[in-house]
Enzyme design. Structure first.
Site, mmCIF file in Angstrom:
data_model
loop_
_atom_site.group_PDB
_atom_site.id
_atom_site.type_symbol
_atom_site.label_atom_id
_atom_site.label_comp_id
_atom_site.label_asym_id
_atom_site.label_seq_id
_atom_site.Cartn_x
_atom_site.Cartn_y
_atom_site.Cartn_z
ATOM 1 N N HIS A 157 76.864 90.416 93.503
ATOM 2 C CA HIS A 157 76.665 92.105 94.431
ATOM 3 C C HIS A 157 77.415 92.504 95.322
ATOM 4 O O HIS A 157 78.408 93.567 95.527
ATOM 5 C CB HIS A 157 75.658 92.689 94.132
ATOM 6 C CG HIS A 157 74.710 92.472 92.887
ATOM 7 N ND1 HIS A 157 73.813 93.364 92.119
ATOM 8 C CD2 HIS A 157 74.291 91.282 92.270
ATOM 9 C CE1 HIS A 157 73.473 92.813 91.266
ATOM 10 N NE2 HIS A 157 73.511 91.306 90.974
ATOM 11 N N ASP B 202 72.671 99.503 93.804
ATOM 12 C CA ASP B 202 72.016 98.995 93.067
ATOM 13 C C ASP B 202 71.121 99.353 91.816
ATOM 14 O O ASP B 202 69.948 99.845 92.797
ATOM 15 C CB ASP B 202 72.169 97.446 94.139
ATOM 16 C CG ASP B 202 72.679 96.241 92.793
ATOM 17 O OD1 ASP B 202 71.533 96.035 91.705
ATOM 18 O OD2 ASP B 202 73.642 95.699 93.428
ATOM 19 N N THR C 180 77.361 95.552 89.128
ATOM 20 C CA THR C 180 78.637 95.021 89.188
ATOM 21 C C THR C 180 79.343 94.574 87.873
ATOM 22 O O THR C 180 80.294 94.260 88.767
ATOM 23 C CB THR C 180 77.656 94.634 90.066
ATOM 24 O OG1 THR C 180 77.590 93.509 89.772
ATOM 25 C CG2 THR C 180 77.802 95.024 91.328
#
Length: 459
Positions: free
Chosen positions: A229, A340, A362
Site C-alpha cells: 500500500h 486507504d 491500490t
C-alpha cells in the site's frame, strides 16, 4: 425534485442567460459521460426558463430546485430574476460565497467560468488588482500576464475604469472572485487548441495571485501500513506532484515514514521537495504486536488482524496533523485527503475539517470490488453450495469457497475481521469517490461496476 433520487452534483449559475445556458450544457455533458444525477438550483423564473429549454432536449438525469427570490426586496423591477432586459447598473455576478457553504457541508466545490480562459483571467486580474489605477499612463500591464500583453483603459467599461477598491462594484467583485479562487479548481468553457497560451498563463496567474500559498500542502495521504500500500501511494503522490506541482504530505507511523524517506532520498531526488512526510505516533505493544512492528512485513498472518484493528488509534493524531496544517496555512485547508479503504474512519475526520475525501484502492478494480462485496455481504454464508454469486457482479461470475482465505471463509459478521472490514469499507464508500490503480483496457467490467460508486482509474 424526487425525494428518493440521489443527487451527485449541485450547480448554481448566475442569473443570466449567458450563464444559465452554459451551465445546462455542462450538466448534460457530465450526465451523458458519467450517469451522475445533477440538480441545477436557481430562482423560480430562471428554473422555468431552464425547464422549457430542457424539454427541447430531455435529459432524465437533470433536476431543478427553486430558491425563493423577491426582486422588489433588492430594488429590482417586479419579476426580475435575470439580466435579460435589465439596465447594466443593476447587474450582480459571481457566487464566491458558495465556497463557504460547500466547506460547511463538506462538499467538493468547483467554480465554472462560462467564458474563455483569456477573458476570464483578464477579468479576474483586473478586478483583484485594479492595475489601471496604479499608473498615470492609459496603457498598463496586467498581473499574471507577460509584459508584452498591454491593456488600454479604453478597453474597460466605465464601472471598471472608475473602480478604486472602495466603490460598490469593487466591494462586490473582489471578495466574490477571491472566494471563488479558494474553490478546488475552475472549469473553463474553452478548448486547449483555441487558447493554449491563455490556459498556461491562467495557471501561472493563479500562482502569482496566491504566491503566499505556493508552499502550502494541497493533498494529505494516509496509506495502510503495508509495503503493498505504501509503494502505490508514493507512486500516486509522485504522479500528482509531477502533473500539478501540488505539495503533498504522506502521513504514517514512524518506521513506515522512515521507509518512505529512504525511498525518496535514495531513488527520487527530483520529487522529494514536493512530497513531505509526517509521523503519527504509534506503539505496537499497545495493540498486542511485537516490538517495533508497524507494517505487515514479516508479520505472521494471525497477527495482521491486530495491525488492522490498531489503525483507528491513528485517528486522533491524524486529526491533529490536519488541524496543524490548516493553522500553519492561515486557515486554508488542503484540497483533499486520499486514504486507504482500510481507513474508513478518515471519512469522519475529513468531514469534521471540511476537506474533500477520496479513497485509493491500490489493487485493480475487479479485485477491489470483489473484496469489498465479499466482506460487506458474506455471500458464501448464505448458501450450502461451494459456489456462489457475488452482489454487484453478473450472475455468470461465479466464485468458489476454495478461493477464499480461511479468515474470510469462517467470517460470519460477528468475528473481529468482519467487524473491522465491514465498518471500514462501508465508511470508505461514503468518500467523494475512489481512485483505482488500473487501466480501462485491462478490466472494463471491474471499472464499469466500480464507477457506479464514483471511481476513477489511473496507472
Amino acid at each position: 425534485m424526487a425525494s428518493d433520487q440521489q443527487i451527485d452534483i449541485v450547480m448554481i449559475p448566475m442569473m443570466a442567460h449567458g450563464h444559465l445556458i452554459p451551465f445546462l450544457a455542462l450538466a448534460k455533458q457530465i450526465h451523458h459521460r458519467t450517469g451522475f444525477t445533477i440538480a441545477i438550483v436557481n430562482t423560480p423564473l430562471n428554473i422555468q426558463y431552464l425547464r422549457s429549454a430542457l424539454r427541447q432536449d430531455p435529459t432524465p438525469g437533470i433536476t431543478f430546485a427553486e430558491l425563493p427570490f423577491n426582486s422588489a426586496g433588492h430594488g429590482l423591477p417586479p419579476n426580475t430574476e435575470s439580466t435579460e432586459n435589465l439596465p447594466l447598473d443593476l447587474i450582480d455576478v459571481f457566487f464566491g460565497w458558495t465556497v463557504d457553504v460547500a466547506k460547511s457541508l463538506g462538499i467538493f466545490n468547483f467554480s465554472f467560468t462560462t467564458g474563455g480562459a483569456y477573458g476570464t483571467l483578464a477579468y479576474v486580474s483586473l478586478w483583484l488588482n485594479l492595475p489601471h489605477r496604479q499608473t498615470d499612463s492609459e496603457e498598463f500591464s496586467l498581473p499574471g500576464f507577460p509584459e508584452r500583453c498591454r491593456f488600454h483603459v479604453s478597453h474597460l467599461h466605465r464601472f471598471l475604469r472608475n473602480a478604486d477598491g472602495t466603490d460598490i462594484w469593487s466591494r462586490f467583485f473582489q471578495p466574490q472572485i477571491s472566494s471563488s479562487m479558494q474553490s478546488f479548481g475552475w472549469l473553463c468553457n474553452t478548448a486547449e487548441e483555441i487558447e493554449p497560451f491563455e490556459r498556461a498563463e491562467g495557471r501561472l496567474s493563479k500562482e502569482v495571485e496566491m504566491d503566499s500559498e505556493n508552499e502550502q500542502i494541497k493533498i494529505v495521504m494516509l496509506p495502510f501500513m503495508a509495503h503493498g500500500h505504501l509503494i502505490p501511494f508514493l507512486a500516486l503522490a509522485k504522479q500528482i506532484h509531477l502533473r500539478t506541482g501540488f505539495n503533498i504530505t504522506i502521513a504514517n507511523t514512524p518506521l513506515n515514514v522512515q521507509y518512505l524517506r529512504s525511498t525518496l532520498i535514495g531513488h527520487d531526488h527530483q520529487h522529494r521537495f514536493g512530497i513531505h512526510l509526517a509521523e503519527l505516533p504509534f506503539n505496537s505493544a499497545d495493540h498486542g504486536l511485537p516490538p517495533n512492528t508497524e507494517n505487515t512485513e514479516n508479520l505472521p498472518l494471525d497477527q495482521i488482524g491486530n495491525l488492522l484493528t490498531s489503525s483507528p488509534s491513528l485517528q486522533t493524531p491524524f486529526h491533529r496533523l490536519l488541524l496543524d496544517i490548516i493553522a500553519k496555512q492561515g486557515g486554508n485547508p488542503p484540497l483533499c485527503i486520499i486514504s486507504d479503504p482500510f481507513f474508513g474512519w478518515v471519512a469522519d475526520v475529513a468531514k469534521s475539517t471540511g476537506i474533500l475525501h477520496i479513497s485509493f484502492a491500490t489493487g485493480g478494480a475487479y479485485g477491489t470490488l470483489a473484496y469489498a462485496s465479499l466482506w460487506l455481504n458474506l455471500p458464501h454464508r448464505q448458501t450450502h453450495s461451494d459456489e456462489f454469486s457475488l452482489p454487484g457482479f453478473p450472475e455468470r461470475c461465479r466464485f468458489h469457497v476454495s478461493q477464499l482465505h480461511e479468515f474470510m471463509r469462517k467470517a460470519d459478521g460477528s468475528d473481529p475481521w468482519s467487524r473491522f472490514m465491514q465498518a471500514q469499507i462501508s465508511a470508505s464508500f461514503k468518500s467523494f469517490g475512489w481512485l483505482c490503480n488500473t487501466v480501462e483496457e485491462i478490466e472494463p467490467l471491474g471499472l464499469e461496476s466500480l464507477r457506479k460508486k464514483k471511481a476513477w482509474n489511473f496507472s
